[in-house]
Design an enzyme around this catalytic site. Structure first.
Site, PDB file in Angstrom:
ATOM      1  N   GLN A 129       1.011  -1.080  -0.174  1.00  0.00           N
ATOM      2  CA  GLN A 129       0.027  -0.094  -0.014  1.00  0.00           C
ATOM      3  C   GLN A 129       0.903   1.267   0.006  1.00  0.00           C
ATOM      4  OE1 GLN A 129      -1.765  -0.906   4.465  1.00  0.00           O
ATOM      5  NE2 GLN A 129      -1.210   0.740   4.369  1.00  0.00           N
ATOM      6  N   CYS A 135      -5.068   0.522   3.688  1.00  0.00           N
ATOM      7  CA  CYS A 135      -5.342  -0.984   3.605  1.00  0.00           C
ATOM      8  C   CYS A 135      -6.712  -1.675   3.508  1.00  0.00           C
ATOM      9  CB  CYS A 135      -5.108  -1.602   4.939  1.00  0.00           C
ATOM     10  SG  CYS A 135      -5.525  -0.410   6.495  1.00  0.00           S
ATOM     11  N   HIS A 267      -5.445  -0.746  11.608  1.00  0.00           N
ATOM     12  CA  HIS A 267      -5.394  -1.330  10.507  1.00  0.00           C
ATOM     13  C   HIS A 267      -5.766  -2.508  10.123  1.00  0.00           C
ATOM     14  CE1 HIS A 267      -2.152  -2.623   7.196  1.00  0.00           C
ATOM     15  NE2 HIS A 267      -1.954  -3.525   7.398  1.00  0.00           N
ATOM     16  N   ASN A 287      -0.843  -9.416   4.574  1.00  0.00           N
ATOM     17  CA  ASN A 287      -1.002  -7.459   5.166  1.00  0.00           C
ATOM     18  C   ASN A 287      -0.809  -6.871   3.625  1.00  0.00           C
ATOM     19  OD1 ASN A 287      -0.419  -5.704   6.442  1.00  0.00           O
ATOM     20  ND2 ASN A 287       0.995  -6.418   7.723  1.00  0.00           N
TER      21      ASN A 287
END
Ligand code: NAG
Ligand code: NAG
Ligand code: NAG
Length: 320
Positions: A129, A135, A267, A287
């Site tokens: 990102q 995210c 997150h 992630n």
């Protein structure tokens, strides 16, 4: 004589000198380019502090006092405060107003002990990102991409940039909620990444509204780890919100921090499976910090340890 010489050398080499090679490697590997010598000096000193934290933590890991180990990645020249600021404000995740609660409660005994949706190719690759707080888009689109694969056998990449540019319900690079991304797509559709401008790390002009996945539904998973397990096993990858404030140095093992915030999140991850490693239950999560973070871009988050880092507080998934 030899012994004395070695002793003298070790004794007089300052940290700064021993870490120079690591610093050079770090700058090279992550393409770091600092504005000035002064700036680089400051970053080098932060880097050295971080190396000390990593070493001390890994000593704890070796002694069985921690279930995960740390390592150097692209964040190793940032202070903890800078990293937390970069994540943006932590928010309480009351998503009850956003979506219907899924009708699943507990593990009925037929749920597998472990699962990894990557094994059948149901998960799109790890992305980065960068400097943009997107995210929540990677999490939401990742879940749609997996659902689409499970229905059609085809893996597609949806455009994160199109959502950034055209979304009406989130805050662009400042942050947002996966549930609100599903709402955006339900009303305005999504587009394939090859049909839109490549990822820019910032919000631009909306170039085209989407046609894909208009009218989708979305559900919230009940706020407990058993329900999350059932949802992941029966539906596929699920986006979750977590407190990632101290996740930056994670390199492997099962991430657990007893002081992690149980209510606030800053997150979003995509849970693509779960399992047990060395007696530790974990959630396997993709992630969006590139493949240089964690285990090739993935993190194993503690599971069945009292909802550590709030992982089961706001899981959502799209219904295609
Ligand atoms: C999706 O994007 C990844 C890189 O991010 C690429 O490797 C892959 O081929 C793409 N898949 C499709 C179906 O376009
Ligand atoms: C996308 O849709 C919105 C809302 O319907 C509209 O206001 C906007 O002009 C559209 N943008 C493009 C580029 O088609
Ligand atoms: C765990 O989290 C607390 C605060 O939430 C923090 O002070 C501490 O440094 C973290 N531990 C590690 C090993 O990162």
């Amino acid at each position: 004589m030899g012994t004395i010489l070695i002793f003298v050398c070790l004794f007089f080499i300052p940290d700064a000198l021993t870490n120079t090679k690591e610093w050079t490697n770090f700058k090279e590997k992550f393409g770091k380019d600092y504005k000035s010598t002064l700036d680089e000096q400051r970053r080098f000193s932060i880097f050295q502090e971080n190396l000390k934290i990593i070493e001390a933590h890994n000593e704890d890991y070796r002694n069985g006092k921690s279930t995960y180990y740390m390592g150097v990645n692209q964040f190793a020249d940032m202070t903890q405060e800078e990293f937390i600021n970069r994540l943006g404000p932590a928010r309480n995740m009351d998503i009850s107003g956003h979506s219907r609660i899924m009708d699943i409660s507990t593990d009925d005994g037929n749920i597998p002990e472990s699962i990894d949706w990557r094994e059948i190719g149901a998960v799109t690759p790890v992305a980065n990102q960068g400097e943009c707080g997107s995210c929540y888009i990677y999490g939401a689109l990742g879940s749609i991409e997996s659902q689409h694969f499970l229905k059609s056998g085809k893996l597609i990449n949806l455009s994160v940039q199109q959502i950034l540019d055209c979304d009406e319900y989130n805050n662009g690079c400042i942050g947002g909620w996966p549930a609100s991304v599903y709402k955006q797509i339900r009303e305005n559709g999504a587009v394939l990444s090859e049909d839109y401008q490549s990822y820019q790390e910032n919000v631009g002009q909306c170039q085209a509204n989407g046609t894909l996945f208009k009218g989708i539904g979305y559900l919230s998973v009940p706020r407990n780890e058993n329900a999350l397990k059932t949802a992941v096993a029966t539906y596929g990858p699920v986006s979750v919100e977590i407190d990632a404030s101290y996740l930056n140095k994670y390199s492997g093992g099962v991430y657990f921090n007893a002081s992690c915030n149980a209510n606030m999140a800053n997150h979003v991850l995509l849970v693509v499976g779960y399992g047990t490693e060395n007696g530790q239950d974990y959630w396997l999560a993709r992630n969006s910090w590139g493949t240089t973070f964690g285990i090739e871009g993935y993190v194993k988050m503690a599971r069945n340890r009292n909802n550590n880092c709030a992982i089961a507080n706001a899981p959502t998934l799209p219904i295609l």
